[in-house]
Design an enzyme around this catalytic site. Structure first.
Site, mmCIF file in Angstrom:
data_model
loop_
_atom_site.group_PDB
_atom_site.id
_atom_site.type_symbol
_atom_site.label_atom_id
_atom_site.label_comp_id
_atom_site.label_asym_id
_atom_site.label_seq_id
_atom_site.Cartn_x
_atom_site.Cartn_y
_atom_site.Cartn_z
ATOM 1 N N CYS A 2 1.418 -1.259 0.238
ATOM 2 C CA CYS A 2 -0.421 -0.051 0.287
ATOM 3 C C CYS A 2 0.727 1.198 -0.059
ATOM 4 O O CYS A 2 2.057 1.141 0.535
ATOM 5 C CB CYS A 2 -0.772 -0.102 1.087
ATOM 6 S SG CYS A 2 -1.770 -1.090 1.555
ATOM 7 N N ARG A 27 3.748 1.343 -6.700
ATOM 8 C CA ARG A 27 3.383 0.337 -6.412
ATOM 9 C C ARG A 27 2.512 -0.749 -6.403
ATOM 10 O O ARG A 27 2.556 -1.820 -5.628
ATOM 11 C CB ARG A 27 3.892 0.526 -5.010
ATOM 12 C CG ARG A 27 4.569 1.513 -4.604
ATOM 13 C CD ARG A 27 4.298 2.560 -3.266
ATOM 14 N NE ARG A 27 4.330 1.538 -2.197
ATOM 15 C CZ ARG A 27 5.548 1.359 -1.054
ATOM 16 N NH1 ARG A 27 7.061 2.195 -1.807
ATOM 17 N NH2 ARG A 27 5.209 0.362 -0.166
ATOM 18 N N TRP A 77 -3.242 -2.432 -1.355
ATOM 19 C CA TRP A 77 -2.983 -3.170 -2.010
ATOM 20 C C TRP A 77 -3.888 -4.567 -0.839
ATOM 21 O O TRP A 77 -3.153 -4.713 -0.263
ATOM 22 C CB TRP A 77 -1.529 -3.687 -2.077
ATOM 23 C CG TRP A 77 -1.233 -5.037 -3.636
ATOM 24 C CD1 TRP A 77 -1.996 -5.382 -4.217
ATOM 25 C CD2 TRP A 77 -0.842 -6.538 -2.912
ATOM 26 N NE1 TRP A 77 -1.105 -6.430 -4.595
ATOM 27 C CE2 TRP A 77 -1.498 -6.633 -3.725
ATOM 28 C CE3 TRP A 77 -0.995 -6.991 -1.319
ATOM 29 C CZ2 TRP A 77 -0.550 -8.057 -3.938
ATOM 30 C CZ3 TRP A 77 -0.888 -7.942 -1.139
ATOM 31 C CH2 TRP A 77 -0.558 -9.006 -2.154
ATOM 32 N N ASN A 103 -0.672 1.083 6.395
ATOM 33 C CA ASN A 103 -0.246 0.394 5.644
ATOM 34 C C ASN A 103 0.603 -0.930 6.495
ATOM 35 O O ASN A 103 1.037 -0.914 7.867
ATOM 36 C CB ASN A 103 1.479 0.555 5.188
ATOM 37 C CG ASN A 103 1.276 2.008 4.085
ATOM 38 O OD1 ASN A 103 0.190 1.607 3.639
ATOM 39 N ND2 ASN A 103 2.220 2.010 3.156
ATOM 40 N N GLY A 104 0.612 -1.890 6.071
ATOM 41 C CA GLY A 104 1.446 -3.046 6.503
ATOM 42 C C GLY A 104 0.116 -4.221 7.376
ATOM 43 O O GLY A 104 -1.060 -3.791 7.050
ATOM 44 N N GLU A 486 14.301 -16.594 -15.016
ATOM 45 C CA GLU A 486 13.312 -15.216 -15.392
ATOM 46 C C GLU A 486 12.262 -14.528 -15.839
ATOM 47 O O GLU A 486 11.895 -14.115 -16.286
ATOM 48 C CB GLU A 486 14.919 -13.959 -15.024
ATOM 49 C CG GLU A 486 14.620 -12.609 -14.756
ATOM 50 C CD GLU A 486 13.635 -12.026 -13.180
ATOM 51 O OE1 GLU A 486 13.280 -12.645 -13.051
ATOM 52 O OE2 GLU A 486 13.436 -10.592 -13.890
ATOM 53 N N LYS A 490 9.313 -12.971 -15.934
ATOM 54 C CA LYS A 490 8.717 -11.590 -16.368
ATOM 55 C C LYS A 490 7.814 -11.826 -17.630
ATOM 56 O O LYS A 490 6.909 -10.649 -17.662
ATOM 57 C CB LYS A 490 10.162 -11.316 -17.644
ATOM 58 C CG LYS A 490 10.789 -9.555 -17.623
ATOM 59 C CD LYS A 490 11.331 -9.353 -16.319
ATOM 60 C CE LYS A 490 11.066 -9.452 -15.064
ATOM 61 N NZ LYS A 490 11.361 -9.043 -13.724
ATOM 62 N N GLU A 493 4.695 -12.817 -15.741
ATOM 63 C CA GLU A 493 3.925 -10.854 -14.497
ATOM 64 C C GLU A 493 3.121 -10.173 -15.259
ATOM 65 O O GLU A 493 2.443 -9.505 -15.463
ATOM 66 C CB GLU A 493 4.422 -10.839 -13.564
ATOM 67 C CG GLU A 493 6.154 -10.054 -14.751
ATOM 68 C CD GLU A 493 6.948 -9.479 -12.717
ATOM 69 O OE1 GLU A 493 6.808 -9.475 -11.779
ATOM 70 O OE2 GLU A 493 7.893 -9.192 -13.109
ATOM 71 N N HIS A 509 12.655 -35.464 -17.706
ATOM 72 C CA HIS A 509 11.617 -35.926 -16.845
ATOM 73 C C HIS A 509 10.146 -35.758 -16.648
ATOM 74 O O HIS A 509 9.624 -35.947 -15.421
ATOM 75 C CB HIS A 509 12.292 -35.612 -15.729
ATOM 76 C CG HIS A 509 13.656 -36.471 -15.704
ATOM 77 N ND1 HIS A 509 14.244 -37.498 -16.070
ATOM 78 C CD2 HIS A 509 15.126 -35.827 -16.363
ATOM 79 C CE1 HIS A 509 15.408 -37.578 -15.926
ATOM 80 N NE2 HIS A 509 16.343 -36.942 -16.144
ATOM 81 N N LYS A 608 4.525 -3.455 -5.882
ATOM 82 C CA LYS A 608 6.163 -2.955 -6.715
ATOM 83 C C LYS A 608 6.968 -3.783 -5.055
ATOM 84 O O LYS A 608 7.962 -4.383 -5.486
ATOM 85 C CB LYS A 608 6.163 -1.806 -6.533
ATOM 86 C CG LYS A 608 8.227 -1.243 -6.879
ATOM 87 C CD LYS A 608 8.478 -2.528 -8.555
ATOM 88 C CE LYS A 608 9.901 -2.093 -8.608
ATOM 89 N NZ LYS A 608 10.733 -2.552 -9.374
#
Ligand code: AGP
Length: 613
Positions: A2, A27, A77, A103-104, A486, A490, A493, A509, A608
């Protein structure tokens, strides 16, 4: 995660808060709100979704009779309670006088809610935050002082929090307080700001105060007083903001992500020049020097999340070869819930772009308690994780606005490269000639990156071919495995195409069962011992009718038309190849997502910095 902002001063409060929230948008969030205090009333406005929705709510209301003097704002968020207007912040006390943004996470919220409901407080949301409003309000009813109420109220809260709090009857102040969540105070003339992160106040003030855990700031128009929770006035250091407003502008690029990908040569050149003055000279740690006792280190653990975890995996492959020391890599969220073998002989490295990732902070904190030496690699030297560091390696990549990490990842790889060389030089595990040539490889990278960025046609046309697939497989081996992982992260997302990275040797396998003409394969084929085996793995994929594309060196010899598409990068050593291949994969993800019309810089559901465990 947030974002929050507070303002007291002569400027238009509403617009100032909206400007701040706009700069925190990167964010990631799902609702937003502000509370305005005009010295008579507290008015709260909220909206689900993007900030534009809140702006619309505000512009549709009747013109206020009085100008506001102070206000607080928030982008949320969702963690506890869905992304609805009721759950959006600010949250108000039952008498409509006390209001806060948070926030939190308040971990003991269920028990507190139960207690407060039993005492007659009425809840209007499903959030953990609302327990804080009522808990502080209950204290206010006793003391009739906002400062005392906040001090007493937050002592009841467990978990992580940063709050901005106002009360109708004390319209001369906003109270800011934090524990395990970032909070800064921006110092202006006849105005002051509160923010969860610098972008919210960039360009508005030149100086800031960083609040530490369990510190409370009484923010008035002409004065800021910082106190400990036992009421002691603290003499806080005033710091200059180290960023200019340009860092949060797109500079003509369509998206921040594209701008940030293009910044990479400059960042790596700056880093190489700072630490590797010349290939024949020793690695230079930086002005503060390395504060670690290297003789004590018998094992290394690198802890991180997401993209930073991929950087850690790169370091493991590199360092075990260079240093002959066991290097353990683990997702921070896993490390913290098991009996790991960290002790005083361990060097624990936390990698975090934001320096605010809750899992990584907790892991590092635990490691420190076990006596390990702590090295932190971060792009934010002012972040919370740095508090636990014996030594910090700043990435200096500049503020990364796009949610998808690009420039910070490349900076992490380069930093792990020079730090590895430094350790190798100190423990003499590599010959002088090999050290010199490895240094030279890094020094040459920026120009090679520029070459890749100057010709994006091949990657754009590959993106066009891949954009309509629903799934994709990325493969790599050895030092390139993380590059494949990675690349897949990318793509998924920002484009929402299901993509997974596999060790190429593992295909047979299991994952090979997925392959057919609907499942394209992206192979990362660096130079070195794994090249021939990678070619065999690509043959296996081609035999299953998969479209096989590859990123490989300019001169890598492969049969003509062996691959359905090729992304070439300039010749480089095996160990630096991932830093070049990675740029092609970033561009590929970007162009696919853009072609699909995705919100590239703010992908759905992502934030973020993930400040909750
Ligand atoms: C990267 O593109 C992601 N958005 C995400 O995986 C990120 O790397 C992760 O959340 C860790 O963040 P940090 O580096 O700030 O700790």
């Amino acid at each position: 995660m947030c974002g929050l902002v507070g303002y007291i001063g002569n400027n238009a409060v509403e617009q100032t808060l909206l400007d701040g929230l706009k700069n925190l948008e990167y964010r990631g969030y799902d609702s937003a709100g502000i509370a305005l205090n005009d010295n008579q009333n507290i008015d709260v406005f909220k909206a689900k979704g993007k900030l534009n929705n809140l702006t619309e709510v505000l512009s549709n209301r009747p013109k206020p009779a009085k100008n506001s003097m102070l206000g607080i704002g928030h982008i949320r968020w969702a963690t506890h309670g869905k992304a609805t207007t009721e759950n959006a912040h600010p949250h108000l006390s039952n008498d409509g006088k006390l209001v806060l943004v948070h926030n939190g996470i308040i971990e003991n919220y269920q028990q507190l809610r139960h207690e407060l409901e039993a005492a007659g407080f009425v809840f209007h949301s499903q959030t953990d935050t609302e327990t804080a409003v009522h808990a502080i309000d209950r204290e206010y009813k006793k003391s009739q002082s906002l400062e005392q109420a906040v001090t007493a109220g937050i002592k009841l809260l467990e978990g992580a929090f940063a709050f901005c709090i106002m009360h109708k009857d004390e319209p001369d102040k906003i109270i800011a307080v934090r524990k395990n969540a970032p909070l800064i105070i921006g110092l202006g003339e006849n105005e002051n700001y509160i923010a969860s992160d610098i972008p919210a106040i960039i360009g508005k003030v030149k100086n800031i105060i960083h609040l530490n855990d369990c510190e409370l700031a009484i923010v008035e128009k002409n004065k800021v007083t910082v106190k400990s929770l036992d009421g002691q006035i603290l003499n806080k250091e005033i710091e200059a903001i180290g960023f200019n407003p340009e860092v949060i502008s797109k500079n003509g690029y369509k998206h921040f992500m594209l701008k940030e990908i293009n910044e990479q040569p400059v960042i790596i050149r700056r880093m190489a020049q700072a630490h590797l003055p010349e290939s024949g000279l020793p690695v230079c740690w930086g002005s503060k020097g390395c504060m670690l006792d290297l003789n004590r280190i018998k094992n290394i653990s690198i802890i991180a999340c997401g993209t930073s975890l991929h950087a850690a995996m790169y370091a493991k492959t590199l360092w075990e070869d260079w240093l002959q020391i066991p290097v353990h890599v683990e997702a921070a969220s896993e490390y913290i819930y098991r009996a790991n073998i960290t002790n005083a002989n361990s060097l624990v490295i936390g990698i975090s772009q934001s320096g605010e990732t809750a899992d990584t902070i907790t892991a590092v904190k635990q490691a420190k308690e076990k006596g390990a030496q702590i090295l932190i690699l971060t792009n934010r030297e002012d972040s919370s994780i740095v508090r636990y560091a014996d030594c910090t390696v700043p990435l200096n990549a500049g503020i990364e606005v796009s949610v998808a990490a690009t420039k910070s990842y490349t900076a992490q790889l380069a930093a792990l490269y020079w730090v590895g060389l430094y350790f190798a030089e100190q423990n003499k595990s590599l010959s002088a000639s090999l050290l010199a040539s490895l240094k030279q490889d890094l020094l040459e990278l920026p120009a090679k990156m520029e070459e890749i960025l100057s010709n994006q046609q091949a990657v754009q046309s590959l993106a066009d071919k891949l954009k309509n697939f629903k799934d994709m497989v990325y493969i790599g081996r050895g030092i390139n495995l993380t590059c494949a992982m990675e690349g897949a992260l990318k793509l998924k997302e920002i484009s929402y195409i299901n993509a997974n990275g596999y060790a190429a040797g593992e295909l047979k396998h299991g994952p090979i069962a997925l392959l057919d003409e609907q499942m394209p394969v992206m192979a990362v084929l660096g130079p070195g011992v794994t090249f021939a085996k990678m070619i065999s793995n690509c043959e296996e994929a081609k035999a299953r009718n998969a479209f096989v594309a590859a990123v490989l060196s300019e001169k890598a010899a492969v049969k003509e038309s062996f691959f359905d598409a090729e992304l070439r990068v300039p010749e480089t050593n095996e160990t630096t190849f991932p830093l070049l291949a990675n740029i092609q994969l970033q561009l590929l993800a970007y162009y696919v997502a853009d072609a699909l019309g995705r919100e590239v810089d703010q992908p759905r559901n992502l934030a973020k910095s993930v400040t909750v465990e």
